[in-house]
Structure formats: structure tokens, C-alpha cells
Design an enzyme around this catalytic site. Structure first.
Site, mmCIF file in Angstrom:
data_model
loop_
_atom_site.group_PDB
_atom_site.id
_atom_site.type_symbol
_atom_site.label_atom_id
_atom_site.label_comp_id
_atom_site.label_asym_id
_atom_site.label_seq_id
_atom_site.Cartn_x
_atom_site.Cartn_y
_atom_site.Cartn_z
ATOM 1 N N ASP A 32 72.220 27.295 41.006
ATOM 2 C CA ASP A 32 71.850 28.015 39.787
ATOM 3 C C ASP A 32 71.364 29.397 40.173
ATOM 4 O O ASP A 32 70.620 29.549 41.149
ATOM 5 C CB ASP A 32 70.780 27.281 38.978
ATOM 6 C CG ASP A 32 70.851 27.666 37.503
ATOM 7 O OD1 ASP A 32 71.292 26.838 36.694
ATOM 8 O OD2 ASP A 32 70.488 28.824 37.174
ATOM 9 N N PHE A 155 80.308 14.536 27.526
ATOM 10 C CA PHE A 155 79.951 13.998 26.207
ATOM 11 C C PHE A 155 78.502 13.533 26.129
ATOM 12 O O PHE A 155 78.116 12.880 25.164
ATOM 13 C CB PHE A 155 80.881 12.823 25.853
ATOM 14 C CG PHE A 155 82.330 13.221 25.803
ATOM 15 C CD1 PHE A 155 82.833 13.903 24.702
ATOM 16 C CD2 PHE A 155 83.181 12.954 26.859
ATOM 17 C CE1 PHE A 155 84.170 14.293 24.652
ATOM 18 C CE2 PHE A 155 84.514 13.331 26.814
ATOM 19 C CZ PHE A 155 85.012 14.003 25.712
ATOM 20 N N LEU A 156 77.696 13.836 27.154
ATOM 21 C CA LEU A 156 76.319 13.324 27.136
ATOM 22 C C LEU A 156 75.548 13.892 25.948
ATOM 23 O O LEU A 156 75.839 14.984 25.469
ATOM 24 C CB LEU A 156 75.592 13.658 28.450
ATOM 25 C CG LEU A 156 75.287 15.121 28.803
ATOM 26 C CD1 LEU A 156 74.085 15.661 28.067
ATOM 27 C CD2 LEU A 156 75.068 15.239 30.287
ATOM 28 N N GLU A 158 71.697 14.941 24.731
ATOM 29 C CA GLU A 158 70.352 15.181 25.260
ATOM 30 C C GLU A 158 69.412 14.105 24.739
ATOM 31 O O GLU A 158 69.594 13.566 23.651
ATOM 32 C CB GLU A 158 69.882 16.580 24.856
ATOM 33 C CG GLU A 158 70.587 17.635 25.673
ATOM 34 C CD GLU A 158 70.164 19.050 25.313
ATOM 35 O OE1 GLU A 158 69.025 19.244 24.858
ATOM 36 O OE2 GLU A 158 70.996 19.958 25.488
ATOM 37 N N ASN A 229 82.708 16.679 18.870
ATOM 38 C CA ASN A 229 81.499 17.284 18.304
ATOM 39 C C ASN A 229 81.654 17.602 16.821
ATOM 40 O O ASN A 229 80.723 17.414 16.031
ATOM 41 C CB ASN A 229 81.103 18.541 19.084
ATOM 42 C CG ASN A 229 80.231 18.191 20.276
ATOM 43 O OD1 ASN A 229 79.921 17.016 20.490
ATOM 44 N ND2 ASN A 229 79.846 19.169 21.059
ATOM 45 N N PHE A 270 75.034 7.992 13.926
ATOM 46 C CA PHE A 270 75.193 9.314 13.295
ATOM 47 C C PHE A 270 75.316 9.212 11.771
ATOM 48 O O PHE A 270 75.962 10.028 11.126
ATOM 49 C CB PHE A 270 76.380 10.089 13.909
ATOM 50 C CG PHE A 270 76.018 10.687 15.235
ATOM 51 C CD1 PHE A 270 75.811 9.871 16.336
ATOM 52 C CD2 PHE A 270 75.837 12.050 15.381
ATOM 53 C CE1 PHE A 270 75.428 10.392 17.562
ATOM 54 C CE2 PHE A 270 75.453 12.587 16.598
ATOM 55 C CZ PHE A 270 75.251 11.750 17.683
ATOM 56 N N LEU A 271 74.681 8.185 11.218
ATOM 57 C CA LEU A 271 74.645 8.042 9.755
ATOM 58 C C LEU A 271 73.199 8.104 9.299
ATOM 59 O O LEU A 271 72.809 7.392 8.390
ATOM 60 C CB LEU A 271 75.235 6.686 9.344
ATOM 61 C CG LEU A 271 76.726 6.614 9.071
ATOM 62 C CD1 LEU A 271 77.082 5.286 8.455
ATOM 63 C CD2 LEU A 271 77.197 7.764 8.165
ATOM 64 N N CYS A 281 74.791 22.441 20.928
ATOM 65 C CA CYS A 281 76.239 22.186 20.916
ATOM 66 C C CYS A 281 76.895 22.205 19.540
ATOM 67 O O CYS A 281 77.870 22.921 19.339
ATOM 68 C CB CYS A 281 76.526 20.846 21.593
ATOM 69 S SG CYS A 281 76.171 20.900 23.357
ATOM 70 N N LYS A 284 77.315 25.749 17.856
ATOM 71 C CA LYS A 284 78.225 26.686 18.541
ATOM 72 C C LYS A 284 79.641 26.112 18.624
ATOM 73 O O LYS A 284 80.617 26.847 18.523
ATOM 74 C CB LYS A 284 77.672 27.058 19.921
ATOM 75 C CG LYS A 284 78.160 26.230 21.072
ATOM 76 C CD LYS A 284 77.660 26.745 22.394
ATOM 77 C CE LYS A 284 77.725 25.654 23.457
ATOM 78 N NZ LYS A 284 79.065 25.129 23.723
#
Ligand code: NAD
Length: 452
Positions: A32, A155-156, A158, A229, A270-271, A281, A284
Site C-alpha cells: 500500500d 463479492f465480499l 463489509e 451489486n 436484502f429484504l 460500492c 458508485k
């Protein structure tokens, strides 16, 4: 077999991937350009908040951390995991990817056989784009090396990044050359076959199915990430739109979501109605996909609607407060949570930041609490007009209303009666539908959720 892996960019994705691959037995160099990230990691100190990461850092003795890309010789994998923020027109900004590609190409020596992986979320055509940068650089340096560029989207999520890395649903490899597919299959073999001892802090889920390996063209892999996404963002906006209707007709969206989620064609994840999605993510990537579609003059109305519903959802929370408190000027509002979701310290595009600016513009005094994200908030948003509170009880003192903004598990178990005693008003707006109404009301608070 143990591979040499270099990861360029050691943020949420690069660090989690790097320490996980090192834990699995690969020799990993995490690079980095931010020296303070590297120094902290060299001391064994996690630079981000992720469950299981601290334990994995300790266990991953094969990982090293540096600010400089090491010489790239022999066989190996190089992953580009730098940021791809939005440009003003919505396109993904590839400046960090381009710089990483040039810098890594500068470190390749004669005879190297490398697979360079785009792990960052990048627009369609980026595998070819990165391949071109590296090839031109090698040519100008007169280096004779074999380099294959592949797309391997991440696909992780956070808050569960280590878990998702070690126990993914699938691994997607978009590559033209069998050599690249072969090397990446080898890289992920311990994960694909689940032949490692689960690390402390990240237990293997019971009845885990082996992850699928999907091999595609680079273009399909690149589009897969954006489609995933956009779909997840749309699913959240869908339930949030129904939450608005549920409020009007007198239904409870949590009951509706449970009932439709049990349909295996729909699925329960996701409901969850609430303040809407945030994070680095979804915003954007939906912007990037709309910008891409615009290049083809191809309207994507579903994705556009998902974005519009999400924007409106944050505003709804402010309007609910206005309905209850009438005039916000001079009130004190306590926000429970700053991070864009629970179990992370990430503030990027967090709904809490939108609330802070909307409420302070309306003249409210805003107090905030977050179990882990307050140091990041102070550092990244030094001018944010808020009072930071070390605990929830301190936050409640003198508040007209409390708002649950982040779904931190600990907020489920607050002593609501003690909070009520310290508050001036009695409004609790649960913008994540995290709490049980009866618990809150039993403490003498007026409960408001989203769509219930
Ligand atoms: N965060 C997520 O949940 C997530 C999930 C899937 C995919 N992604 C994608 O992964 C990519 C990285 O996301 P992130 O959240 O890890 O970003 P991040 O900002 O946390 O990390 C990027 C890191 O790259 C470093 N960097 C930039 N240029 C560099 C260079 N030339 N050399 C060395 N280091 C360099 C930065 O200093 C930073 O630490 C993005 O494209 C993102 O869309 C993110």
C-alpha cells in the site's frame, strides 16, 4: 501448492484477501502506498474493523506488508485491489488502477510468468485496458515476460469480509488463457475444496456447500460484479418502496418481507426495509453501470429507479422527524450509529452523514454515537457539526429524539428505560427496523419504524 501473491492496495478488499490467502499457505506481499497503513500492519495492528480480521492477522505469518511492489520474477499472481471511485459523470475513475498497473509492470523482470488480476470493481473492458498498459510498459523497458490479465471480481460484504472470503458462494474467474484459469484455480483451491482448518474468529458455517468456480470471459466477469451489486441495491430499494406503501395502507413491512422472503424464488436476504443502502460500492457501482449504459444509449430504468428510491429513503427519515417534532430548529437529535452498516468502521456514503447535514441545516443540534466509527469520523470529517458521545446513555441526555441509523447488534439490547430517563423527549425512530416495538414502548418511548 503455495503461490507467490502480490496485492497492490491493502484496503478493505486487499487486506482481507491478502491475510486470508496467507492463512491458506500462500506467500503474500500486501503493498500500500499509504505508509501509515503499512506501519500499522507491520506491528500486527488491524487498519480496518472487521470481525475475525485481528485473529487472522496474527495467524497469517506468511503475509508481509510494504509500501513498494517487490521485484516480480518467476511464477506468481498479482492482484490489483485499489479504489475505483466515481468520476463526476458517474464513470469509474481508473486512475488508481492505471497507476497500479504501471507500477507493477515496472517491477516485472525477464522470464516472469504472471497472472495479473483485476480484483477492484472495474468497468467493462478493463482487463484488456490493464493488459495494454502492462504490455506497453514491458515493451518500453525491453523486458521479456509472460503476463496474463484476468478479471476476478470480489463479492465480499463489509462487516463479514473474512467470512465471505473464506466461505464464498462462488469464485468468478474471467480469463482468456487456460494458464491464468489454472493458476487462479490453484490459488483458490483451499477455498474451493474447503481443505483448511477454520481460523479462530471465523468458524466454518455448518452444512457449507462447496463454493462454485465460474469461469467466464473477462467481459462477463466484469459485468457480473456490476449486475450483482445493482441487483442487491434494487432488492433493498424494492422493499423500501413497499415500506412506504405499507405505512399508507397500515401493513407491517417486516411481516410482508418475512412472508415473501420464504419464497425460495425471492429469498429473505436484502429484504430489510430501512434508511436505504450506503457504503463504498452500491452508490458508485450503480452510477458506473448507468454511465456505461449511457455510452450505448441504453436506458436502465430499473437501476435508475433503485437509485432514486434510495435517495428518497434518507429524506423520508428527516420527514418522519419533522412530522413528530414539527420544528427541528433548536431540537437535539441523537444518532445511534455513523457507519454505513453494523460491524464496520466504514463511513463511505453512510446514510448517517446525510442525516447529519440535513438535520443541522434544519437547525437541530446533532449528537452521535458509534461503537467503532467515531475515530474515522473525527479524522475524515473534522468539520462535521456533531457532538460525539462515548456511550449511548451520554448520547440520550437531553435529546428530543433518538434515531437508530446503523444496525449495530448492540443497539438491540439497549436499556431503553434508562435512555428515556435521560432524554428530554420521547421519540425513538428506528430507521433500521432493528428493535422490537414492545420493548421500546414498554420503556415509555414512542416507537417509529420504517414501513411498520
Ligand atoms: N469495500 C468493499 O466492500 C468491496 C467489495 C467488493 C469490491 N470492492 C472493490 O474493491 C476495490 C477496492 O475497494 P476497497 O474498499 O478495498 O478500497 P480502499 O480504499 O479501502 O483500499 C484501496 C487501497 O489502495 C491503496 N492504493 C491506491 N493506489 C495504490 C497504488 N498505486 N499502490 C499501492 N496502494 C495503492 C490505497 O492507499 C488504499 O489503502 C474497489 O474497486 C471496490 O469497488 C470493494
Amino acid at each position: 501448492m503455495s503461490l507467490n501473491v502480490t496485492i497492490v492496495g491493502t484496503g478493505y478488499v486487499g487486506l482481507t484477501t491478502g491475510v486470508s490467502l496467507a492463512y491458506l499457505g500462500h506467500h503474500v506481499t500486501c503493498v500500500d502506498k499509504n505508509a501509515s497503513i503499512v506501519e500499522r500492519l507491520q506491528r500486527g495492528e488491524p487498519t480496518i474493523h472487521e470481525p475475525g480480521l485481528a485473529e487472522l492477522l496474527t495467524a497469517s505469518t506468511l503475509a508481509r506488508y510494504t509500501t513498494e511492489i517487490p521485484e516480480l520474477h518467476g511464477d506468481g499472481v498479482v492482484m490489483i485491489a485499489v479504489g475505483t471511485p466515481s468520476k463526476s459523470n458517474g464513470d469509474a475513475d481508473l486512475q488508481y488502477v492505471d497507476a497500479a498497473a504501471r507500477e507493477l509492470a515496472d517491477r516485472i523482470v525477464d522470464g516472469a510468468r504472471l497472472v495479473v488480476v483485476n480484483k477492484s470493481t472495474v468497468p467493462i473492458g478493463s482487463a484488456r485496458h490493464v493488459d495494454g498498459i502492462i504490455r506497453r510498459q514491458l515493451q518500453s523497458r525491453g523486458v521479456d515476460a509472460e503476463v496474463h490479465v484476468a478479471s476476478n471480481p470480489e463479492f465480499l460484504a463489509e462487516g463479514r469480509a473474512v467470512h465471505d472470503t473464506l466461505y464464498p458462494d462462488r469464485v468468478v474467474i474471467g480469463a482468456e488463457e487456460p494458464f491464468a484459469v489454472g493458476m487462479l484455480r490453484e490459488l483458490y483451491a483451499p477455498i474451493l475444496e474447503q481443505v483448511f482448518e477454520a481460523p479462530v474468529g471465523s468458524p466454518r458455517p455448518e452444512n457449507l456447500e462447496l463454493p462454485s468456480l465460474i469461469t467466464t470471459t473477462p467481459t462477463s466477469a466484469e459485468l457480473t460484479k456490476y449486475a450483482a451489486n445493482a441487483f442487491l441495491a434494487t432488492k433493498i430499494s424494492f422493499i423500501n418502496e413497499f415500506a412506504g406503501l405499507a405505512e399508507r395502507v397500515g401493513a407491517d413491512i417486516t411481516e410482508v418481507a418475512r412472508a415473501i422472503g420464504l419464497d425460495s424464488r425471492i429469498g429473505s436476504k436484502f429484504l430489510h426495509a430501512g434508511i436505504g443502502w450506503g457504503g463504498s460500492c452500491f452508490g458508485k457501482d450503480t452510477r458506473a453501470i448507468l454511465a456505461l449504459a449511457g455510452n450505448y444509449d441504453f436506458p436502465m430504468s430499473v437501476v435508475e429507479a433503485a437509485v432514486a428510491v434510495n435517495r428518497r429513503q434518507r429524506q423520508f427519515v428527516v420527514e418522519k422527524l419533522q412530522r413528530e417534532l414539527k420544528v427541528l430548529r433548536g431540537t437535539t437529535i441523537g444518532l445511534l450509529g455513523l457507519a454505513f452498516k453494523g460491524n464496520t468502521d466504514d463511513l463511505r456514503d453512510s446514510p448517517a452523514l446525510t442525516l447529519v447535514s440535513a438535520l443541522s441545516e434544519l437547525g437541530a443540534v446533532v449528537r452521535v454515537h458509534d461503537p467503532v466509527a467515531m475515530p474515522n469520523a473525527r479524522r475524515l470529517h473534522p468539520d462535521m457539526p456533531v457532538e460525539y458521545c462515548d456511550d449511548e446513555a451520554g448520547l440520550a441526555a437531553g435529546c428530543d429524539a433518538l434515531v437508530v441509523v446503523t444496525d449495530w447488534p448492540q443497539y438491540r439490547h439497549l436499556d431503553f428505560a434508562a435512555l428515556r430517563e435521560r432524554m428530554k423527549g420521547d421519540v425513538l425512530l428506528d430507521a433500521r427496523n432493528l428493535l422490537t416495538r414492545s420493548n421500546v414502548e414498554a420503556a415509555g418511548l414512542r416507537y417509529m419504524g420504517i414501513g411498520r
